[in-house]
Design a protein around this motif. Structure first.
Motif, PDB file in Angstrom:
ATOM      1  N   ILE A   1      62.563  20.376  -3.335  1.00 40.62           N
ATOM      2  CA  ILE A   1      62.698  19.372  -2.277  1.00 40.62           C
ATOM      3  C   ILE A   1      61.653  18.283  -2.505  1.00 40.62           C
ATOM      4  CG2 ILE A   1      62.609  18.952   0.207  1.00 40.62           C
ATOM      5  CD1 ILE A   1      63.456  21.830   0.647  1.00 40.62           C
TER       6      ILE A   1
ATOM      7  N   THR B   1      67.027  16.649  -2.474  1.00 40.82           N
ATOM      8  CA  THR B   1      67.025  18.082  -2.756  1.00 40.82           C
ATOM      9  C   THR B   1      67.796  18.353  -4.043  1.00 40.82           C
ATOM     10  OG1 THR B   1      66.955  18.586  -0.394  1.00 40.82           O
ATOM     11  CG2 THR B   1      67.599  20.366  -1.868  1.00 40.82           C
TER      12      THR B   1
ATOM     13  N   ARG C   1      71.173  16.061  -3.773  1.00 39.33           N
ATOM     14  CA  ARG C   1      71.565  15.438  -2.512  1.00 39.33           C
ATOM     15  C   ARG C   1      70.399  14.662  -1.931  1.00 39.33           C
ATOM     16  NH1 ARG C   1      76.139  18.551   0.347  1.00 39.33           N
ATOM     17  NH2 ARG C   1      77.000  19.808  -1.345  1.00 39.33           N
TER      18      ARG C   1
ATOM     19  N   ASP D   1      68.288   9.405   3.608  1.00 41.56           N
ATOM     20  CA  ASP D   1      69.165  10.008   4.606  1.00 41.56           C
ATOM     21  C   ASP D   1      70.612   9.650   4.289  1.00 41.56           C
ATOM     22  OD1 ASP D   1      69.744  11.558   6.820  1.00 41.56           O
ATOM     23  OD2 ASP D   1      69.608   9.903   8.238  1.00 41.56           O
ATOM     24  N   GLY D   2      71.515  10.565   4.633  1.00 40.87           N
ATOM     25  CA  GLY D   2      72.943  10.293   4.521  1.00 40.87           C
ATOM     26  C   GLY D   2      73.417   9.943   3.135  1.00 40.87           C
TER      27      GLY D   2
ATOM     28  N   THR E   1      62.930   5.460   2.601  1.00 40.65           N
ATOM     29  CA  THR E   1      63.495   6.518   3.431  1.00 40.65           C
ATOM     30  C   THR E   1      64.719   7.108   2.728  1.00 40.65           C
ATOM     31  OG1 THR E   1      64.822   4.890   4.657  1.00 40.65           O
ATOM     32  CG2 THR E   1      62.680   5.505   5.586  1.00 40.65           C
TER      33      THR E   1
ATOM     34  N   ALA F   1      69.251  13.572   1.725  1.00 42.67           N
ATOM     35  CA  ALA F   1      69.494  13.751   3.166  1.00 42.67           C
ATOM     36  C   ALA F   1      68.234  14.256   3.839  1.00 42.67           C
ATOM     37  CB  ALA F   1      70.655  14.722   3.408  1.00 42.67           C
ATOM     38  N   ASP F   2      68.135  13.971   5.149  1.00 37.67           N
ATOM     39  CA  ASP F   2      67.060  14.513   5.998  1.00 37.67           C
ATOM     40  C   ASP F   2      65.668  14.216   5.447  1.00 37.67           C
ATOM     41  OD1 ASP F   2      69.045  15.588   7.664  1.00 37.67           O
ATOM     42  OD2 ASP F   2      69.161  17.420   6.451  1.00 37.67           O
ATOM     43  N   GLY F   3      65.481  12.996   4.954  1.00 36.49           N
ATOM     44  CA  GLY F   3      64.152  12.577   4.531  1.00 36.49           C
ATOM     45  C   GLY F   3      63.692  13.090   3.190  1.00 36.49           C
TER      46      GLY F   3
ATOM     47  N   PRO G   1      60.172  15.037  -0.905  1.00 30.84           N
ATOM     48  CA  PRO G   1      60.118  14.199   0.298  1.00 30.84           C
ATOM     49  C   PRO G   1      60.021  12.722  -0.056  1.00 30.84           C
ATOM     50  CG  PRO G   1      58.033  15.309  -0.068  1.00 30.84           C
ATOM     51  CD  PRO G   1      58.982  15.866  -1.085  1.00 30.84           C
TER      52      PRO G   1
END
Length: 228
Positions: free
Chosen positions: A57, A217, A210, A98-99, A96, A212-214, A59
């Motif tokens: 992951i 991954t 992917r 996301d999505g 950032t 997503a969510d900050g 960030p």
């Protein structure tokens, strides 16, 4: 443009290094006596234990720090009949995730910019000189596991509403770069380690990537091979 997008992908790979290095093979402890044993019977490939995938992951702050460390970054483009010049990403103020998208807010600069325009029946060249443009770049991220390709599609927009005609010209050139780019990941982060007198090469095969969510991954499958 592909240089900029490869740098985004490279930032993801660089952030993976600490996790992969810690997982690299370690040499066994030395023993006082040498024990000779008979070679084991060959086992079928179906009997070998399956190696579980590794989840990494990354960030958004780590990606921003890595990208910022390689700035200024030139943005390649094909010189068209309408625009010519050098474009550089100078700074990143925000990143950032996301999505399925990485959003980069920063500042671009253009140098030796020229624009060809038609006035009546004549073509003229307008020298724009040096430009500075705060921009938002949305990079859509998708992974194709069958082809082992990372697919990146950038979209540019101005971060402020007001702007000059020169800014509009630079933004128009950036919008012409909004298409899908492919970054191959066939040889993903090979690592080597020593076990006795053998060199073990560890390659990480991407299974899924992917955004997503900050965070970005990555699901990776370790693939090891012995070198003489």
């Amino acid at each position: 443009m592909i240089c900029f997008l490869r740098s985004v992908a490279l930032a993801c790979l660089i952030c993976c290094l600490p996790a992969f290095t810690q997982a690299s093979p370690q040499p066994p402890a030395k023993t006082a006596k040498k024990i000779v044993v008979a070679p084991p019977a060959q086992s079928k490939s179906s009997d070998r234990p399956k190696i579980p995938p590794v989840m990494v992951i990354l960030p958004a702050p780590a990606l921003q720090q890595t990208l910022s460390s390689i700035l200024p970054l030139p943005i390649e483009h094909n010189a068209s009949e309408q625009f010519r010049g050098e474009i550089t990403l100078d700074s990143i103020s925000s990143l950032t995730v996301d999505g399925g998208r990485i959003r980069i807010i920063g500042q671009l600069s253009g140098r030796n910019m020229t624009m060809n325009a038609s006035v009546g029946n004549q073509n003229i060249q307008v020298k724009l000189g040096s430009l500075v443009l705060p921009v938002v770049c949305d990079v859509d991220l998708r992974f194709d596991p069958a082809r082992q390709m990372l697919l990146l599609t950038p979209h540019f927009q101005r971060s402020t509403r007001s702007g000059s005609d020169s800014d509009e010209a630079l933004l128009a050139l950036l919008n012409s770069l909004s298409k899908q780019y492919e970054v191959p990941l066939h040889n993903f982060m090979p690592l080597t380690g020593e076990i006795g007198s053998n060199t073990v090469r560890l390659r990480m095969e991407p299974l899924d990537i992917r955004a997503a969510d900050g965070a970005v991954t990555l699901r990776l499958k370790p693939v090891a091979g012995k070198q003489p």
